[in-house]
Design a protein around this motif. Structure first.
Motif, PDB file in Angstrom:
ATOM      1  N   VAL B 118       0.836  -1.207   0.000  1.00 36.27           N
ATOM      2  CA  VAL B 118       0.000   0.000   0.000  1.00 36.27           C
ATOM      3  C   VAL B 118       0.874   1.262   0.000  1.00 36.27           C
ATOM      4  O   VAL B 118       0.479   2.310  -0.500  1.00 36.27           O
ATOM      5  CB  VAL B 118      -0.981  -0.028   1.197  1.00 36.27           C
ATOM      6  N   MET B 119       2.083   1.138   0.530  1.00 40.52           N
ATOM      7  CA  MET B 119       2.999   2.286   0.560  1.00 40.52           C
ATOM      8  C   MET B 119       3.506   2.668  -0.830  1.00 40.52           C
ATOM      9  O   MET B 119       3.830   3.832  -1.093  1.00 40.52           O
ATOM     10  CB  MET B 119       4.229   1.952   1.426  1.00 40.52           C
ATOM     11  N   ILE B 120       3.578   1.662  -1.731  1.00 33.53           N
ATOM     12  CA  ILE B 120       4.247   1.897  -3.020  1.00 33.53           C
ATOM     13  C   ILE B 120       3.643   3.053  -3.833  1.00 33.53           C
ATOM     14  O   ILE B 120       4.389   3.923  -4.292  1.00 33.53           O
ATOM     15  CB  ILE B 120       4.340   0.580  -3.822  1.00 33.53           C
ATOM     16  N   ALA B 137      -0.888   2.881   6.426  1.00 29.00           N
ATOM     17  CA  ALA B 137      -1.470   2.318   7.655  1.00 29.00           C
ATOM     18  C   ALA B 137      -2.924   2.766   7.790  1.00 29.00           C
ATOM     19  O   ALA B 137      -3.806   1.970   8.169  1.00 29.00           O
ATOM     20  CB  ALA B 137      -0.639   2.764   8.857  1.00 29.00           C
ATOM     21  N   GLU B 138      -3.181   4.029   7.456  1.00 32.59           N
ATOM     22  CA  GLU B 138      -4.542   4.572   7.537  1.00 32.59           C
ATOM     23  C   GLU B 138      -5.458   3.853   6.534  1.00 32.59           C
ATOM     24  O   GLU B 138      -6.596   3.471   6.867  1.00 32.59           O
ATOM     25  CB  GLU B 138      -4.496   6.071   7.228  1.00 32.59           C
ATOM     26  N   ALA B 139      -4.949   3.653   5.317  1.00 37.25           N
ATOM     27  CA  ALA B 139      -5.744   2.983   4.279  1.00 37.25           C
ATOM     28  C   ALA B 139      -6.057   1.541   4.668  1.00 37.25           C
ATOM     29  O   ALA B 139      -7.179   1.051   4.451  1.00 37.25           O
ATOM     30  CB  ALA B 139      -4.994   3.019   2.944  1.00 37.25           C
ATOM     31  N   ARG B 168      -4.626  -0.286  -1.546  1.00 34.45           N
ATOM     32  CA  ARG B 168      -3.549   0.207  -2.402  1.00 34.45           C
ATOM     33  C   ARG B 168      -4.114   1.119  -3.495  1.00 34.45           C
ATOM     34  O   ARG B 168      -3.540   2.160  -3.804  1.00 34.45           O
ATOM     35  CB  ARG B 168      -2.803  -0.979  -3.035  1.00 34.45           C
ATOM     36  N   ALA B 169      -5.262   0.697  -4.084  1.00 32.88           N
ATOM     37  CA  ALA B 169      -5.852   1.487  -5.175  1.00 32.88           C
ATOM     38  C   ALA B 169      -6.355   2.835  -4.665  1.00 32.88           C
ATOM     39  O   ALA B 169      -6.321   3.828  -5.400  1.00 32.88           O
ATOM     40  CB  ALA B 169      -6.999   0.705  -5.805  1.00 32.88           C
TER      41      ALA B 169
END
Lengths: 411, 236
Positions: B118-120, B137-139, B168-169
């Motif tokens: 998700v960070m990417i 982290a929030e997502a 991630r999206a």
């Protein structure tokens, strides 16, 4: 941490690679390391040869030779000029004559070098071995004596089957016909009182030293006859410039020859060898670096899915090229680092231990010379890393262009 | 300076516009035409479904609309920008900040943890790792996956993987989510949960979404559904 470093750190982590890719990576690192080490050792040897030739030539020949046509008293003509230049640290006149030397059952062509014993050591520091009862050069070759005392080069003494323990000894010398009066015996007996070791086989096998008055007497020459004057400078690299100055001052009867021209063939040969070997080894290095392409191709093909995912998330082709170029570069830096350490280690071992024997008749030196230059090692390392970067970049640029959809289908 | 297309798109709130889109692939004997003159548009905040049988070109159309594939013929404008006229870096930038993809097979990076996946997008957008970490982290928290942040995809269930893919999206709050069979690889119960997450997220964040599915039932909550049939699109 930048994105490229972040992704690259994951993609290039050794444990995340497949076994076949790990093997390929190790083989590539070893290949690059071997090529780098070979390049370093080869250049250390060739630079060693160059250094030894230069040192020996400078020891034996001085830095600048002034030659006068007609061989009259050269020293008298130039002493004022020599005194006017502070950069000249020493000067000595000399005379060359050729003849044949017989001894120990062999016959050898010899160049007799007449030296001014009083000033010779100002110019020539080479090692001279003499019997214990003759502690100095002056005691072996008295400066004003016309007695036929001679010091032979180590190679020549060996041909005459003489060693220091055999001295004093006698050899016979055939003076060319034109140099002796008609009816006189052409064979003269010379008393060998020392052996010098110039370090260069060519000199040690051909030259013999005599005091100037003794050589003139042997060849029945006038008292002032000299071939020229040898000079030693505070910086040998200024020899060319000083040669021009002398030629300008002394006119066309004189010729000033710097050390590099006196032995131009040797230096040209060494330079040519150095260039040729550098090229061959450089190509070897590039070939080794090309192995990186294989690793990157496999790495990229195994990661087409991940590449496509990253591109769908908005990563640019350029950033992906940098990720994989970085991977190739890491392989290159590892290989070059190991290779440089191994190369320097090998060169140090060769320098410390006499492992490789070379024929002095061919290479003029009796020991493999090694010169490890940090600058040369640095240049090699930079060149090798640049070669690895180029091949990595080429492979990554071509391969990161796979269509995203194709990659997603393979993911 | 904004282009005429951008100005027009802004005035209309139009975020995607496809005109006369054709797509064909080289077959063994002749070219196979998957899309035959598709016209499509949608505005900001809209929810659109595209329904069709397998192999009708739904994913192809979604890929073209998301700029990860190019049409053989026709034009696509994303947020007023002609996709064909953009360079790779521009297209990549647009995808990164304005478009979020949710794929049927999740397409998470296997060597990265859920949090790292998700960070990417945040790091691609130029955010520092610390900031990216906070956003990711929030997502994940919104998707109820905080407890799975340090797990790799292989250590997660199908539903968790898809929720991580949705996180991630959506992590950069894009204006458009393109979901390709988002529940196609999940059992009914898990699929429904994932679908609820997706609907709630896009509604809460005001994101537009195009959902492609062969499952007509899934698109029951979608106000505007198109059917893709024989390479052409029609109101379903």
């Amino acid at each position: 941490m930048s994105l490229v470093r972040y992704i690259s750190a994951h993609f290039n982590r050794h444990k995340t690679l497949s076994p076949s890719l790990r093997v390929m990576k190790v083989v590539t690192i070893v290949g690059i390391a071997m090529a780098t080490a070979t390049l370093i050792v080869t250049l250390a040897i060739l630079t060693g040869f160059e250094r030894e030739y230069r040192r020996t030539i400078l020891d034996f020949n001085a830095h600048l030779v002034l030659l006068k046509a007609g061989e009259t008293d050269a020293m008298a003509d130039v002493s004022d000029l020599i005194g006017s230049r502070e950069s000249i640290k020493g000067a000595t006149p000399f005379l060359y004559r050729e003849g044949l030397m017989l001894g120990g059952g062999s016959i050898k062509g010899v160049i007799m070098k007449g030296i001014d014993v009083a000033t010779f050591r100002d110019v020539n520091p080479m090692r001279i071995m003499m019997p214990p009862d003759l502690p100095t050069l002056e005691s072996a070759l008295p400066p004003t004596s016309t007695k036929p005392y001679v010091i032979l080069g180590a190679g020549l003494a060996k041909s005459m089957k003489l060693a220091v323990k055999d001295l004093p000894a006698t050899v016979r010398f055939l003076v060319p016909t034109s140099a002796v009066a008609k009816g006189e015996d052409k064979f003269k007996e010379l008393k060998v009182l020392g052996i010098f070791d110039a370090g260069l086989y060519d000199y040690d096998a051909q030259f013999a030293l005599m005091a100037l008055p003794a050589l003139r007497t042997l060849f029945e020459l006038p008292e002032s006859r000299t071939t020229g004057v040898e000079l030693v400078l505070d910086d040998p690299d200024n020899a060319k410039e000083l040669a021009k100055w002398f030629e300008g001052k002394l006119g066309p009867v004189w010729r000033a020859v710097p050390w590099s021209e006196l032995n131009a063939e040797i230096f040209k040969a060494v330079e040519m060898e150095k260039t040729t070997f550098s090229l061959i080894m450089g190509v070897l290095m590039v070939v080794a670096a090309f192995n990186i392409i294989g690793v990157l191709v496999l790495m990229i093909l195994m990661r087409t899915g991940e590449i496509a995912i990253l591109r769908s998330l908005g990563m640019t082709q350029r950033a992906l090229v940098r990720v994989f170029t970085r991977g190739g570069l890491i392989i290159g830096v590892l290989g070059v680092g190991i290779g440089t350490a191994v190369g320097i280690g090998l060169a140090l071992i060769l320098a410390r231990f006499d492992i490789v024997h070379i024929a002095p008749e061919i290479y003029f030196l009796n020991r493999l010379p090694i010169d490890i230059s940090p600058l040369v090692c640095g240049i090699i390392a930079v060149f090798c890393i640049a070669a690895c970067w180029c091949t990595s970049w080429l492979a990554a640029t071509k391969l990161a262009r796979l269509p995203i959809v194709e990659g997603l289908n393979r993911a | 300076m904004k282009s005429e297309g951008q100005a027009k798109a802004k005035a209309n709130n139009m975020i995607v516009e496809a005109k006369n889109v054709h797509k064909s692939y080289d077959g063994e004997t002749e070219a196979v035409e998957v899309l035959r003159g598709v016209d499509f548009s949608m505005n900001e905040g809209e929810l659109v479904g595209i329904y069709g049988a397998s192999g009708t070109g739904k994913s192809t159309l979604l890929h073209i609309l998301g700029s990860i594939d190019v049409p053989t013929q026709g034009t696509v404008a994303l947020f007023g920008n002609d996709v064909a006229a953009m360079g790779d870096a521009q297209r990549a930038g647009l995808r990164n900040t304005h478009v979020g993809f949710v794929f049927q097979f999740y397409h998470l990076l296997p060597e990265f943890t859920a949090l790292e996946n998700v960070m990417i997008p945040c790091m691609i957008a130029g955010r520092q790792p610390k900031e990216a970490h906070e956003c990711a982290a929030e997502a994940l928290e919104k998707m109820g996956l905080s407890h799975r942040a340090s797990h790799r995809p292989a250590e997660m269930s199908g539903g968790e993987r898809q929720r991580a893919a949705i996180a991630r999206a959506a992590v950069l709050r894009p204006k458009l989510i393109l979901a390709d069979e988002p529940t196609g690889n999940l059992d009914r119960e898990t699929g429904n949960k994932v679908w609820e997450y997706l609907l709630r997220l896009t509604k809460d964040e005001g994101m537009a979404m195009i959902v492609v599915s062969h499952n007509h039932d899934l698109l029951g909550d979608v106000p505007l559904v198109y059917e893709l049939k024989d390479g052409a699109i029609a109101r379903g």
